[in-house]
Design an enzyme around this catalytic site. Structure first.
Site, PDB file in Angstrom:
ATOM      1  N   ARG A 113       0.927  -1.198   0.019  1.00 36.03           N
ATOM      2  CA  ARG A 113      -0.306  -0.093   0.021  1.00 36.03           C
ATOM      3  C   ARG A 113       0.649   1.331  -0.257  1.00 36.03           C
ATOM      4  O   ARG A 113       1.972   1.472   1.060  1.00 36.03           O
ATOM      5  CB  ARG A 113      -0.609   0.394   1.651  1.00 36.03           C
ATOM      6  N   ARG A 162       0.571 -28.414   7.196  1.00 40.88           N
ATOM      7  CA  ARG A 162       1.993 -28.056   8.489  1.00 40.88           C
ATOM      8  C   ARG A 162       0.622 -27.746   9.758  1.00 40.88           C
ATOM      9  O   ARG A 162      -1.050 -28.028   9.867  1.00 40.88           O
ATOM     10  CB  ARG A 162       1.556 -26.498   7.946  1.00 40.88           C
ATOM     11  N   ARG A 197       5.619 -16.106  15.635  1.00 37.76           N
ATOM     12  CA  ARG A 197       4.607 -14.833  16.430  1.00 37.76           C
ATOM     13  C   ARG A 197       3.990 -14.784  17.638  1.00 37.76           C
ATOM     14  O   ARG A 197       4.571 -16.270  17.870  1.00 37.76           O
ATOM     15  CB  ARG A 197       3.677 -14.377  15.264  1.00 37.76           C
ATOM     16  N   ASP A 243     -10.546 -18.121   5.755  1.00 36.02           N
ATOM     17  CA  ASP A 243     -11.130 -17.404   7.260  1.00 36.02           C
ATOM     18  C   ASP A 243     -12.380 -17.778   6.940  1.00 36.02           C
ATOM     19  O   ASP A 243     -12.761 -18.690   6.957  1.00 36.02           O
ATOM     20  CB  ASP A 243     -11.137 -16.201   5.987  1.00 36.02           C
TER      21      ASP A 243
END
Length: 366
Positions: free
Chosen positions: A175, A248, A279, A349
């Protein structure tokens, strides 16, 4: 006549939406769950007043108005906006790649300067990208690839970027605005009180059995219901007769810290190869928590082995080809509906899972 209209295998979002719509039509449902709780991977556990996402961060986002209306009728959502940061050897960068990222990386101030920098670096890839590394550089240039893509991707897949096919990264969000909102969707947020609130509403009125493996007791459960809604692994349903699909998996280390604020944001991606986890999630920030303590989770990407929780389908040609063969077997089943991430071997999602379950329910009850 059988005792139930539907036996639902698994109690994740797909099953929940289907069960909710089935109950509205007066159908009787039995839910059979392998784990000791409902909710699949969106299940939350409360620790020190904080809703901990037990199976990794789940941030609800969608541009589908019908789906957004559906979930908001179940529970109120907060205004959480996903703005993760990347930590590369102690350097902090904004995600997705935007003007804040470029300004930090190259000390540039305008979109034109950032574009020029990326274009100059993209030129190092000649012709059609042959692997993921070349594909990523052809999209974002060498600096961003080296610091923010390479290490993270290699940890996620457990393989060198040069060994991964180019098509895994079709695009990388870039972006040229100073906007840290990760998603482009119209709506996003976290359910107030956590995801368990939604799950409990979805399965209201269903009979439930926990710690049960449907596949080990298939005849018994098939005899109880007119139809089965199966959200487990499709290859396991067919006893791996055509071969095993690959996944995975993830491993989590969660700890409570005696401090108010550990990292100042819900999600920090560690993008160097040397840090073993991908993370760290600090759960309280999903709901703007002000508790005196905080709970963090380190997330590790690991190779999946049988008996482990499968998280991500391995989206390569061999696995897609194998899935197609299983899917054609599934199409012939008149009394089984296959759905969800594992039943359809698809990285989904949450909003797309809901969309898919709604579509199937509409066909089923029309």
């Amino acid at each position: 006549m059988k005792k139930y209209d539907y036996v639902l295998v698994g109690s994740g979002l797909y099953s929940g939406v289907f069960a909710y719509l089935a109950r509205k039509k007066g159908k009787k449902c039995l839910v059979v769950e392998k784990r000791s709780h409902i909710g699949g991977n969106i299940y939350c556990e409360e620790k020190d007043g904080i809703n901990v996402h037990s199976y990794g961060a789940h941030i609800f986002h969608t541009s589908n108005k019908e789906v957004w209306k559906f979930v908001n009728e179940l529970v109120e959502f907060n205004r959480y906006t996903n703005s993760p940061v990347a930590n590369y050897k102690g350097e902090i960068y904004n995600m997705p790649f935007n003007m804040n990222t470029f300004s930090k990386m190259w000390n540039v101030a305008t979109p034109a300067e950032a574009k020029a920098k990326i274009e100059e670096q993209k030129a190092s890839v000649k012709g059609e990208p042959k692997n993921l590394e070349e594909q990523a550089i052809s999209l974002v240039g060498t600096d961003i690839y080296e610091k923010l893509v390479k290490g993270y991707t290699e940890k996620q897949w457990g393989r060198d970027c040069k060994e991964l096919p180019a098509f895994i990264i079709k695009r990388l969000p870039v972006r040229f605005t100073y906007d840290n909102n990760y998603f482009n969707d119209l709506y996003q947020g976290i359910p107030m009180g956590g995801y368990n609130v939604i799950i409990e509403k979805l399965f209201e009125g269903c009979d439930m059995e926990f710690n049960v493996d449907y596949l080990e007791n298939r005849e018994h459960y098939d005899s109880l219901g007119e139809k089965t809604v199966y959200t487990g692994m499709i290859d396991a349903f067919y006893q791996y007769q055509l071969g095993k699909l690959e996944y995975r998996s993830l491993r989590f280390e969660t700890e409570t810290l005696d401090m108010e604020n550990y990292q100042g944001v819900a999600v920090v991606n560690y993008t160097d190869r040397e840090t073993p986890y991908t993370r760290i999630i600090e759960h309280k920030h999903f709901e703007f928590g002000t508790q005196p303590k905080t709970v963090i989770t380190r997330e590790y990407s690991v190779a999946w082995e049988e008996g482990m929780e499968p998280y991500y389908p391995v989206n390569d040609e061999r696995n897609q080809e194998l899935y197609k063969q299983y899917a054609s077997l599934a199409e012939k089943e008149s009394s089984v509906i296959f759905g969800g991430r594992l039943g359809e071997y698809k990285y989904y999602d949450m909003d797309k899972v809901i969309e898919s379950a709604m579509k199937v329910a509409k066909q089923e009850f029309s």
